[in-house]
Design an enzyme around this catalytic site. Structure first.
Site, PDB file in Angstrom:
ATOM      1  N   ILE A  91      -2.883  -3.188   8.262  1.00 39.93           N
ATOM      2  CA  ILE A  91      -3.565  -4.312   8.233  1.00 39.93           C
ATOM      3  C   ILE A  91      -4.821  -4.254   8.864  1.00 39.93           C
ATOM      4  O   ILE A  91      -4.969  -3.400  10.091  1.00 39.93           O
ATOM      5  CB  ILE A  91      -2.895  -5.530   8.758  1.00 39.93           C
ATOM      6  CG1 ILE A  91      -1.808  -6.192   7.940  1.00 39.93           C
ATOM      7  CG2 ILE A  91      -4.070  -6.817   9.015  1.00 39.93           C
ATOM      8  CD1 ILE A  91      -0.783  -6.948   8.557  1.00 39.93           C
ATOM      9  N   LEU A  92      -6.088  -4.455   8.250  1.00 42.09           N
ATOM     10  CA  LEU A  92      -7.195  -3.932   8.753  1.00 42.09           C
ATOM     11  C   LEU A  92      -7.691  -5.045   9.470  1.00 42.09           C
ATOM     12  O   LEU A  92      -7.650  -6.264   9.153  1.00 42.09           O
ATOM     13  CB  LEU A  92      -8.371  -3.637   7.643  1.00 42.09           C
ATOM     14  CG  LEU A  92      -7.931  -2.185   6.802  1.00 42.09           C
ATOM     15  CD1 LEU A  92      -8.434  -2.232   5.603  1.00 42.09           C
ATOM     16  CD2 LEU A  92      -8.193  -1.090   7.724  1.00 42.09           C
TER      17      LEU A  92
ATOM     18  N   HIS B  57      -2.157  -5.320  -5.177  1.00 42.06           N
ATOM     19  CA  HIS B  57      -0.923  -5.819  -4.613  1.00 42.06           C
ATOM     20  C   HIS B  57       0.108  -6.391  -5.678  1.00 42.06           C
ATOM     21  O   HIS B  57      -0.272  -6.821  -6.550  1.00 42.06           O
ATOM     22  CB  HIS B  57      -1.244  -7.116  -4.028  1.00 42.06           C
ATOM     23  CG  HIS B  57      -0.059  -7.763  -3.114  1.00 42.06           C
ATOM     24  ND1 HIS B  57       0.542  -7.358  -2.013  1.00 42.06           N
ATOM     25  CD2 HIS B  57       0.809  -8.666  -3.427  1.00 42.06           C
ATOM     26  CE1 HIS B  57       1.644  -7.999  -1.696  1.00 42.06           C
ATOM     27  NE2 HIS B  57       1.694  -8.842  -2.541  1.00 42.06           N
TER      28      HIS B  57
ATOM     29  N   ASP C  26     -10.007 -10.320   2.375  1.00 43.65           N
ATOM     30  CA  ASP C  26     -10.859 -11.130   3.673  1.00 43.65           C
ATOM     31  C   ASP C  26     -10.023 -10.671   4.733  1.00 43.65           C
ATOM     32  O   ASP C  26      -9.081  -9.958   4.904  1.00 43.65           O
ATOM     33  CB  ASP C  26     -10.951 -12.424   3.091  1.00 43.65           C
ATOM     34  CG  ASP C  26      -9.423 -13.242   3.001  1.00 43.65           C
ATOM     35  OD1 ASP C  26      -8.444 -12.398   3.198  1.00 43.65           O
ATOM     36  OD2 ASP C  26      -9.490 -14.335   2.537  1.00 43.65           O
TER      37      ASP C  26
ATOM     38  N   GLY D 155      -7.506 -12.411   6.230  1.00 45.03           N
ATOM     39  CA  GLY D 155      -6.214 -12.670   6.254  1.00 45.03           C
ATOM     40  C   GLY D 155      -5.387 -11.357   5.507  1.00 45.03           C
ATOM     41  O   GLY D 155      -5.786 -10.383   5.141  1.00 45.03           O
TER      42      GLY D 155
HETATM   43  C1  GRF Z   1       1.438  -0.235  -5.044  1.00 44.92           C
HETATM   44  O1  GRF Z   1       2.426  -0.782  -5.731  1.00 44.92           O
HETATM   45  C2  GRF Z   1       0.603  -0.978  -3.961  1.00 44.92           C
HETATM   46  O2  GRF Z   1       0.223  -2.226  -4.548  1.00 44.92           O
HETATM   47  C3  GRF Z   1       1.631  -1.252  -3.035  1.00 44.92           C
HETATM   48  O3  GRF Z   1       2.222  -0.007  -2.612  1.00 44.92           O
HETATM   49  C4  GRF Z   1       2.215   0.945  -4.006  1.00 44.92           C
HETATM   50  C5  GRF Z   1       1.483   2.045  -3.595  1.00 44.92           C
HETATM   51  O4  GRF Z   1       1.717   2.798  -4.797  1.00 44.92           O
HETATM   52  N1  GRF Z   1       1.159  -2.002  -1.892  1.00 44.92           N
HETATM   53  P1  GRF Z   1       1.312   4.279  -5.042  1.00 44.92           P
HETATM   54  O5  GRF Z   1       1.075   5.023  -3.375  1.00 44.92           O
HETATM   55  O6  GRF Z   1      -0.217   4.265  -5.452  1.00 44.92           O
HETATM   56  O7  GRF Z   1       2.065   5.222  -5.945  1.00 44.92           O
END
Ligand code: GRF
Length: 194
Positions: free
Chosen positions: A91-92, A108, A140, A142
């Site tokens: 988390i940044l 995501h 953002d 959050g």
């Molecule tokens: C993706 O599904 C991303 O949304 C999630 O982790 C996965 C990363 O996959 N946070 P990769 O490293 O691009 O294969």
């Protein structure tokens, strides 16, 4: 040409999709560097495509702010138009997010606002959801709360495991990320009158 820094923590399959897309001279995006919070396997993709890499490990810093400051300096060094979090699992802090307002996006594996956080696929299965998907959004202050750019839905199969579902999500995610970054690049050049 939109210059992009990608931050990853894992296998980097989204990064690889972007690097492959950018091989096409008609794709208006250039990956200028790839950063990570650890020696992530996905950094190998960057090396293969001869893209600069950097690692900024939180454990080497006194606190999160110091870590983020160094991460920020590394990213800024490459002067990107856009920073892409593609499986970046840290988390940044707000200081970093503010530095890239409107220029920082995340991908995501759920239909936000459902199933925020690091275990979105598992959480969707445990909740008995019938559908899930992918969200690409601006970041953002959050966690997984920023304005949505695009979403794509997918139906969860009966009895599907977390890894099976995540792999199907990632197939969609990779294509959507490549397409979305292209749209952002085209929008920027239209704005600049190019
Ligand atoms: C993706 O599904 C991303 O949304 C999630 O982790 C996965 C990363 O996959 N946070 P990769 O490293 O691009 O294969």
């Amino acid at each position: 040409m939109l210059s992009v820094v990608v931050l990853i923590s894992g296998s980097g399959s989204n990064l690889l999709a972007l690097l492959k897309a950018a091989e096409n001279p008609l794709y208006p995006v250039k990956v200028v560097a790839v950063g990570s919070d650890k020696d992530a396997p996905g950094l190998e993709h960057a090396e293969l495509f001869e893209v600069d890499t950097f690692i900024v490990e939180p454990s080497r810093f006194q606190d999160k702010e110091q870590w983020a400051k160094t991460l920020l300096a590394n990213v800024l060094h490459h002067q990107p138009d856009l920073v892409v979090l593609a499986g970046f699992m840290k988390i940044l802090p707000e200081s970093f997010v503010k530095a890239f307002e409107g220029k920082l996006i995340n991908t995501h594996p759920s239909l936000l606002p459902d199933f925020k956080g690091a275990h979105a696929v598992r959480d969707a299965l445990q909740a008995g959801a019938k559908k899930t998907g992918v969200t690409i959004h601006y970041v953002d202050a959050g966690v997984d709360t920023g304005p949505v750019i695009v979403q794509q839905e997918l139906t969860i199969n009966e009895g599907e495991s977390e890894s099976e579902l995540h792999e199907r999500i990632k197939v969609i995610e990779r294509a959507l990320l490549v397409e979305t970054i292209e749209k952002l690049a085209l929008a920027k050049s239209a704005q600049e009158g190019n």
